[in-house]
Design a protein around this motif. Sequence first.
Motif: not given
Length: 291
Positions: A250-265
Amino acid sequence: MNYRSILVHLDESEPARTRLDVALHVAKRHGAHLSALFAPAVPEHDAAYAFILDAEYWSQCHREHETCRRALEHHFFSRLAEMELKGTWRTAAHAQHELLARARFADLIVLGQSNPADVDASLSNRFQARVVLSAGRPVLFVPFVPPVSSPASGGFAHVGDHVMVAWDAGQSATRALHDALPFMRLARQTELVTFTPTHQDGALAHQNEDRIPAADIGLVLARHGLHVQVTELHPPPTVPVGDALLARAAKTGCDLVVMGAYGHARWKELILGGVTQTVLGAMQVPVLMSH
């Protein structure tokens, strides 16, 4: 890898058109073929309800279903023609099986965030989790936007101009980062964010003065010809990483977040909470997830 085949899931929900418009914009930008699958994420139990609901009710439901399908299909092909794109349309009774079967032939899958106020939200969340965990392809989630607040342009006209990558050097994060390379190659700005939580006394949870956070993966991206800004954040122990990630977006105003899903069980995230669950529940911009 480039996105040449994109698969978008559509249903009768009002934000489905927003989801479709995002998929169309992404397909246009990457020169991709767009396949649309129209099917309910939550199956209707006709046989179970037939005992308590009359035939006229079900007839009305099916008429509304067909009206929605025809309108969305018309919009799909009209927009394809306007944007000079190629695409295919398919209808199925239930989304999960058909989507997973067709996911093998897609470079990117586009799904929608569940409506938090929907009584079937928990079932939709299971559908999302199953796709992320089983498809073997990156999934682009489009935030739920109430129709009254969604502009005519579709709500997210730009996806991938300003990319923020959440990096923890884990397997899922690594997969997501490489799956998002087509977005990063076209982005005006890419930020790689790492999180080093602090203890109650203010000290960092782990610190190595000889290492620059994310320097190694930054070098890998530089070999791809990408200039990436690396930011290390130190959220206090009272702020979960998921909340810190959303706040940074929200602070940076990015229009796409990239992340790994379910890094834990996954069962731990569902019971104890986790970054994936937090972001899926409160995202404000599209999020690309891989597992």
